[in-house]
Design an enzyme around this catalytic site. Structure first.
Site, PDB file in Angstrom:
ATOM      1  N   GLU A  29       0.842  -1.185   0.000  1.00 48.81           N
ATOM      2  CA  GLU A  29       0.000   0.000   0.000  1.00 48.81           C
ATOM      3  C   GLU A  29       0.891   1.253   0.000  1.00 48.81           C
ATOM      4  O   GLU A  29       1.846   1.308   0.769  1.00 48.81           O
ATOM      5  CB  GLU A  29      -0.923   0.030   1.224  1.00 48.81           C
ATOM      6  CG  GLU A  29      -1.940   1.158   1.127  1.00 48.81           C
ATOM      7  CD  GLU A  29      -2.922   1.192   2.296  1.00 48.81           C
ATOM      8  OE1 GLU A  29      -2.815   0.354   3.206  1.00 48.81           O
ATOM      9  OE2 GLU A  29      -3.792   2.067   2.273  1.00 48.81           O
TER      10      GLU A  29
ATOM     11  N   GLY B  40       3.499   2.621  10.743  1.00 48.62           N
ATOM     12  CA  GLY B  40       3.240   1.827  11.944  1.00 48.62           C
ATOM     13  C   GLY B  40       3.051   0.349  11.650  1.00 48.62           C
ATOM     14  O   GLY B  40       3.688  -0.502  12.259  1.00 48.62           O
ATOM     15  N   ALA B  41       2.176   0.058  10.702  1.00 47.71           N
ATOM     16  CA  ALA B  41       1.839  -1.333  10.430  1.00 47.71           C
ATOM     17  C   ALA B  41       0.992  -1.400   9.172  1.00 47.71           C
ATOM     18  O   ALA B  41       0.576  -0.374   8.644  1.00 47.71           O
ATOM     19  CB  ALA B  41       1.055  -1.927  11.598  1.00 47.71           C
ATOM     20  N   MET B  42       0.745  -2.637   8.710  1.00 48.57           N
ATOM     21  CA  MET B  42      -0.006  -2.801   7.461  1.00 48.57           C
ATOM     22  C   MET B  42      -0.916  -4.018   7.545  1.00 48.57           C
ATOM     23  O   MET B  42      -0.503  -5.090   7.962  1.00 48.57           O
ATOM     24  CB  MET B  42       0.996  -2.942   6.299  1.00 48.57           C
ATOM     25  CG  MET B  42       0.358  -3.158   4.950  1.00 48.57           C
ATOM     26  SD  MET B  42      -0.669  -1.737   4.451  1.00 48.57           S
ATOM     27  CE  MET B  42      -1.925  -2.580   3.496  1.00 48.57           C
TER      28      MET B  42
ATOM     29  N   ASN C 243      -2.233  -6.248   5.522  1.00 44.91           N
ATOM     30  CA  ASN C 243      -2.294  -7.288   4.481  1.00 44.91           C
ATOM     31  C   ASN C 243      -3.175  -8.454   4.925  1.00 44.91           C
ATOM     32  O   ASN C 243      -3.114  -8.886   6.068  1.00 44.91           O
ATOM     33  CB  ASN C 243      -0.893  -7.825   4.217  1.00 44.91           C
ATOM     34  CG  ASN C 243       0.140  -6.736   4.159  1.00 44.91           C
ATOM     35  OD1 ASN C 243       0.084  -5.881   3.293  1.00 44.91           O
ATOM     36  ND2 ASN C 243       1.063  -6.733   5.110  1.00 44.91           N
TER      37      ASN C 243
ATOM     38  N   HIS D 181      -6.344  -1.980  15.261  1.00 43.13           N
ATOM     39  CA  HIS D 181      -6.597  -1.234  14.024  1.00 43.13           C
ATOM     40  C   HIS D 181      -6.367  -2.122  12.800  1.00 43.13           C
ATOM     41  O   HIS D 181      -7.246  -2.244  11.932  1.00 43.13           O
ATOM     42  CB  HIS D 181      -5.694  -0.004  13.981  1.00 43.13           C
ATOM     43  CG  HIS D 181      -5.855   0.833  12.756  1.00 43.13           C
ATOM     44  ND1 HIS D 181      -6.659   1.949  12.715  1.00 43.13           N
ATOM     45  CD2 HIS D 181      -5.337   0.715  11.501  1.00 43.13           C
ATOM     46  CE1 HIS D 181      -6.617   2.481  11.507  1.00 43.13           C
ATOM     47  NE2 HIS D 181      -5.817   1.751  10.745  1.00 43.13           N
ATOM     48  N   GLU D 182      -5.206  -2.752  12.734  1.00 43.90           N
ATOM     49  CA  GLU D 182      -4.908  -3.572  11.547  1.00 43.90           C
ATOM     50  C   GLU D 182      -5.848  -4.767  11.483  1.00 43.90           C
ATOM     51  O   GLU D 182      -6.316  -5.141  10.407  1.00 43.90           O
ATOM     52  CB  GLU D 182      -3.448  -4.033  11.547  1.00 43.90           C
ATOM     53  CG  GLU D 182      -2.403  -2.918  11.709  1.00 43.90           C
ATOM     54  CD  GLU D 182      -2.579  -1.743  10.771  1.00 43.90           C
ATOM     55  OE1 GLU D 182      -3.147  -1.898   9.673  1.00 43.90           O
ATOM     56  OE2 GLU D 182      -2.147  -0.628  11.143  1.00 43.90           O
TER      57      GLU D 182
ATOM     58  N   HIS E 172      -9.226  -3.798  10.133  1.00 41.19           N
ATOM     59  CA  HIS E 172      -9.227  -3.589   8.686  1.00 41.19           C
ATOM     60  C   HIS E 172      -9.692  -4.845   7.942  1.00 41.19           C
ATOM     61  O   HIS E 172     -10.112  -4.755   6.788  1.00 41.19           O
ATOM     62  CB  HIS E 172      -7.814  -3.245   8.190  1.00 41.19           C
ATOM     63  CG  HIS E 172      -7.506  -1.774   8.128  1.00 41.19           C
ATOM     64  ND1 HIS E 172      -8.362  -0.852   7.577  1.00 41.19           N
ATOM     65  CD2 HIS E 172      -6.395  -1.073   8.516  1.00 41.19           C
ATOM     66  CE1 HIS E 172      -7.795   0.352   7.631  1.00 41.19           C
ATOM     67  NE2 HIS E 172      -6.615   0.248   8.209  1.00 41.19           N
TER      68      HIS E 172
HETATM   69  N1  B3K Z   1      -2.984   1.075   5.674  1.00 41.75           N
HETATM   70  C1  B3K Z   1      -1.688   1.256   6.251  1.00 41.75           C
HETATM   71  C2  B3K Z   1      -1.024   2.528   5.840  1.00 41.75           C
HETATM   72  C3  B3K Z   1      -0.397   2.460   4.510  1.00 41.75           C
HETATM   73  C4  B3K Z   1       0.412   3.710   4.237  1.00 41.75           C
HETATM   74  C5  B3K Z   1       0.882   3.740   2.821  1.00 41.75           C
HETATM   75  N2  B3K Z   1       1.767   4.847   2.583  1.00 41.75           N
HETATM   76  C6  B3K Z   1      -1.723   1.168   7.742  1.00 41.75           C
HETATM   77  C7  B3K Z   1      -3.017   1.506   8.364  1.00 41.75           C
HETATM   78  O1  B3K Z   1      -3.520   2.606   8.325  1.00 41.75           O
HETATM   79  O2  B3K Z   1      -3.625   0.635   8.908  1.00 41.75           O
HETATM   80 ZN    ZN Z   2      -5.456   1.850   8.787  1.00 39.74          ZN
END
Ligand code: B3K
Ligand code: ZN
Length: 873
Positions: free
Chosen positions: A127, A267-269, A271, A303-304, A307
């Site tokens: 992302e 911070g984190a992602m 996926n 949070h992750e 998502h």
């Molecule tokens: N979705 C990612 C952030 C991605 C940033 C890309 N430059 C983390 C988050 O907001 O959960």
């Molecule tokens: Zn997010």
């Protein structure tokens, strides 16, 4: 070559893709320098697209090895390829497969986008647009495919192989190699793709979903650090359970993996099934992490995880809709943390964050609507406005339609959009449908940049026992014209001399909320038997700036008697802010007396809340309250004097608090919010005592540092000591560095504390620290710890009158831009409020910014921030 303003992508130009990709089969052979990606894409023309259009696949820095269409190599004249894209001039108008082989060098990838290595661990970040650095693709969120990923690697070098979805096959290849095949049944955009390979240890547990699905949850970390993953793993389980209870959302795969890496741009992602984290937000032990770190880990894990529904199952049609997943998911993680901890305390923390980051952004040249209309570089739009103001909009929506309709609307949104790429309109329409409300005017919150001002005045008529409130909203457009009104839920009530006036009635106020949907309104409370103080914007019911001309005495009544904890805290903040902006000895004394009464009454009953009341508005917040001509030195002095005065006049109270909150000897550390609250109040008392008497304070802080049994107390003592120049401080800093030489996350704290010292010598200290063997530009956490803390957390030294502070940050940006443009561009946003500084400082800032413009080959990331920072009014 001079930096050009990068071209814009516009929301109004959105068009569906001409082709879709249904399936992606990847065969990836990991190699430190030559990783081979063999990708087979099942494509078809999109019925909603333009027939016979060329197929333009995105690429970024790619090396193409071969390409074949339906199994046959492509003739050179039917396609074009470059590192930045691959086009088929006349693709088949029926389903077809494209097989692409690319080769990448993960070790050389310093941008930390696409496939890279962090401390020898292969990982990915896709992302917003990193997948195109792995293979050519339709790299846009509305192209959703089912992915199967086979990963192959040397068994000794890469014992752990992780991908999205479920593991369907794995095994050895000969003596030295092995493979794993991961299949993700849920269609997803490319930005959610991930893989990890490396030598990793794990903490693991099981969770059974409300649907009865057994899930194996694991947190992977550097071998040896497994015990530090326990708290994150526990947060995963609590998040899974909470999303079921609060939103009816179960997990949907057999495994959920989290991997911690030490080089990460943010911070984190999230996926799918394989969240990748900055290790700062995973690793925790009492010796290395503070209470704040534990809380952040809990929030970001949540949070992750959340998502998975708000972002992954329902994703965004295009990047303009980013708030659809980010604002909503921040709202969800805030609710989670509020349920896990103290709700009022957490709300105050949220609003402090909003005011520290989003309000200034919304008032400066980088301002943009929560749903931007145009962008040059999307990675620059992961902003406080999209995230935090985006979350406030969701919160207002719930306030407006009520918790029950809100939950029904969320259910509806998930049901209607599951497996789809949605828009803000899709989101609002779910709530409009279930509540029967017209949300057209409410939708303006997504479109209009800037923080609205809400002005309130009250009038009491003792004869009629009536209290009248006049409310007016204002949000001028860029041209200074008042725009169409916003829909502002204003939670309010009246407070008498000894408590809330519960008998007062006001018809338009329902459940304590008045909805202001016109430029102005007047409402009257009946049955008001004494002159009240209005308590307005309770629980911070809308992200606005409030003008409510109360006297200090009226505010102190709110602190003492309001039923709304947020406004009790706010009242003390308002008095303190005015004392910073307009110091006045008599009012300062009255404030200290009121604080003293407050502390005597209840400090120990809710220590976390009391600590927040004692935390004065920051220098940044004071600057933000001024219209222009900001002099950071004057603000700093005024705030320091106020702290020093409070430290002296409340000294006996702080000593009592300190003594009452001594931790029980031998009791194990617990990061729970009640224990954390006691530590925060005791440390706030220590800090104010030191502000009142620096010499004794240094002594006391040094003792605390020596006695501390956890990082929270140790770091708080070090931060207190850092403000008191002298031998004691320098010795403590040196000790700390020696003690934690092998703990990168703790060393980051050491760098950060020093970068924030508000003294002229700090710049020289930063130069020394830049030459420290542990400092490196290749690790984003380290750069943020030293240079980020200086730029964002040291207003007097960053904005030094001689421009040397600006210069230091600009030099780092210049040095970092070509290797890691995302982190460089983020640093550059520290200049967002430069125009509001007093003239000579503003001139220095402009000079420095113009200097970067001349850098040849400046990244699009930095060029975009630069152009907007210099351009916007
Ligand atoms: N979705 C990612 C952030 C991605 C940033 C890309 N430059 C983390 C988050 O907001 O959960
Ligand atoms: Zn997010």
């Amino acid at each position: 070559m001079r930096t050009e303003t990068p071209p814009l992508i516009r929301l109004e130009e959105y068009r569906p893709s001409d082709y879709l990709i249904d399936r992606v089969d990847l065969d990836i052979r990991l190699d430190p320098h030559a990783t081979r990606i063999d990708a087979t894409l099942a494509l078809r023309p999109n019925p909603a697209g333009i027939p016979d259009a060329p197929l333009n696949l995105d690429g970024d820095d790619l090396h193409l090895v071969s390409v074949a269409l339906d199994g046959a190599a492509l003739a050179a004249d039917v396609y074009t390829a470059s590192p930045a894209g691959l086009s088929l001039l006349a693709p088949p108008q029926k389903p077809f497969t494209l097989r692409l082989v690319t080769e990448v060098d993960p070790t050389a990838n310093t941008k930390l986008m696409g496939l890279y290595r962090s401390s020898g661990v292969y990982c990915t970040q896709c992302e917003a647009d990193g997948f195109r650095r792995i293979t050519y693709f339709l790299d846009r969120p509305d192209v959703m495919a089912v992915y199967t990923t086979r990963i192959e690697a040397d068994r000794a070098e890469v014992p752990v192989l992780l991908g999205n979805g479920n593991l369907i096959e794995s095994g050895p290849i000969g003596d030295d190699r092995h493979f794993a095949v991961w299949h993700d049944p849920h269609p997803k955009p490319a930005y959610l793709f991930a893989l990890v390979g490396g030598r990793l240890g794990k903490a693991e547990t099981r969770f059974t979903t409300m649907e009865g699905r057994p899930v194996t949850c694991a947190v992977y970390v550097e071998p040896g650090k497994e015990p530090r993953a326990d708290y994150a793993l526990d947060a995963v389980i609590r998040s899974m359970a909470w999303d079921e209870t609060a939103f009816g959302r179960p997990y949907d795969l057999d495994v959920f993996n989290v991997v911690a890496v030490s080089d990460f741009n943010m911070g984190a992602m999230e996926n799918k099934g394989l969240n990748i984290f900055n290790d700062k937000y995973v690793l925790a032990s009492p010796e290395t992490a503070t209470d704040g770190d534990y809380a952040a880990i809990e929030a970001i894990i949540a949070h992750e995880y959340f998502h998975n529904w708000s972002g992954n199952r329902v994703t965004c049609r295009d990047w303009f809709q980013l708030c659809l997943k980010e604002g909503l998911t921040v709202f969800r993680d805030q609710e989670f943390s509020s349920d896990m901890r103290s709700r009022p305390v957490h709300r105050i923390a949220e609003v402090r964050g909003l005011r520290a980051r989003q309000f200034p952004e919304d008032a400066g040249p980088l301002r943009h609507p929560v749903r931007p209309r145009a962008y040059a570089e999307i990675n620059n739009f992961y902003t406080a406005t999209v995230y935090d103001k985006g979350a406030e909009i969701v919160r207002m929506l719930r306030t407006l339609i009520g918790a029950q309709a809100f939950r029904a609307g969320m259910d509806r949104y998930f049901a209607d959009n599951d497996g789809r790429a949605a828009t803000v309109e899709d989101f609002l329409s779910a709530f409009a449908t279930v509540s029967g409300r017209d949300l057209t005017a409410f939708a303006r919150w997504y479109e209009r940049p800037g923080t609205p001002r809400l002005s309130i005045s009250g009038h009491y008529d003792p004869q009629g026992a009536r209290y009248t409130l006049r409310l007016a909203q204002s949000l001028p457009d860029a041209d200074g014209q008042e725009g169409p009104p916003l829909v502002i839920p204003v939670a309010l009530g009246l407070v008498g001399a000894s408590g809330p006036l519960t008998d007062a009635t006001c018809a338009p106020v329902r459940d304590g909320v008045f909805v202001l949907d016109r430029p102005e309104a007047e409402i009257a409370f009946e049955g008001v038997t004494e002159e009240p103080v209005p308590s307005v914007l309770r629980d911070f019911s809308a992200p606005v700036r409030l003008d409510l001309g109360l006297t200090d005495a009226q505010r102190m009544r709110l602190l003492a008697h309001d039923s709304d904890p947020f406004n009790r805290w706010q009242a003390a903040q308002d008095v303190a802010l005015r004392l910073i902006l307009e110091p006045d000895a008599r009012r300062m004394e009255a404030f200290a007396e009121a604080l003293g009464r407050f502390l005597d009454g209840e400090a120990l009953a809710d220590p976390a809340f009391a600590a927040l009341v004692l935390a004065l508005p920051s220098e940044g917040e004071a600057a933000d309250a001024l219209p222009a001509d900001v002099d950071p030195d004057a603000i700093h002095r005024a705030r320091r004097d106020l702290r020093s005065f409070l430290g002296q006049s409340l000294r006996p109270r702080f000593k009592r608090i300190d003594a009452a909150l001594v931790p029980v000897a031998g009791a194990p550390y617990s990061p729970d919010s009640a224990s954390a609250g006691r530590r925060s109040l005791r440390n706030a008392a220590l800090d104010l005592l030191a502000a009142g008497d620096p010499e004794a304070g240094a002594q006391r802080a040094a003792e605390r540092l020596a006695d501390a049994t956890n990082m929270t107390d140790r770091l708080a003592a070090l931060a207190t000591l850092a403000l008191i120049p002298g031998e004691t401080r320098e010795a403590a800093l040196a000790d700390f560095a020696a003690r934690y030489a092998d703990e990168p996350l703790v060393l980051d704290k050491w760098f950060a504390i020093q970068a924030q010292i508000p003294e002229a010598g700090t710049l020289e200290r930063i130069r020394r620290l830049q030459a420290h063997p542990a400092f490196t530009l290749t690790n984003p956490n380290r750069v943020r710890a030293l240079i980020g803390s200086f730029a964002f957390g040291n207003p007097t030294q960053f904005a030094r009158a001689d421009g040397a502070g600006f210069s230091c940050v600009v030099k780092t940006v210049a040095a970092l831009d070509s290797t890691n443009p995302q982190v460089a561009a983020r640093l550059l946003t520290a200049f967002g409020s430069w125009r509001r500084l007093e003239k000579s400082r503003a001139a220095k800032a402009a000079e420095m910014l113009n200097g970067i413009k001349a850098i040849p080959g400046l990244s699009r990331d930095s060029a975009d921030i630069l152009a907007r920072t210099l351009g916007g009014g």
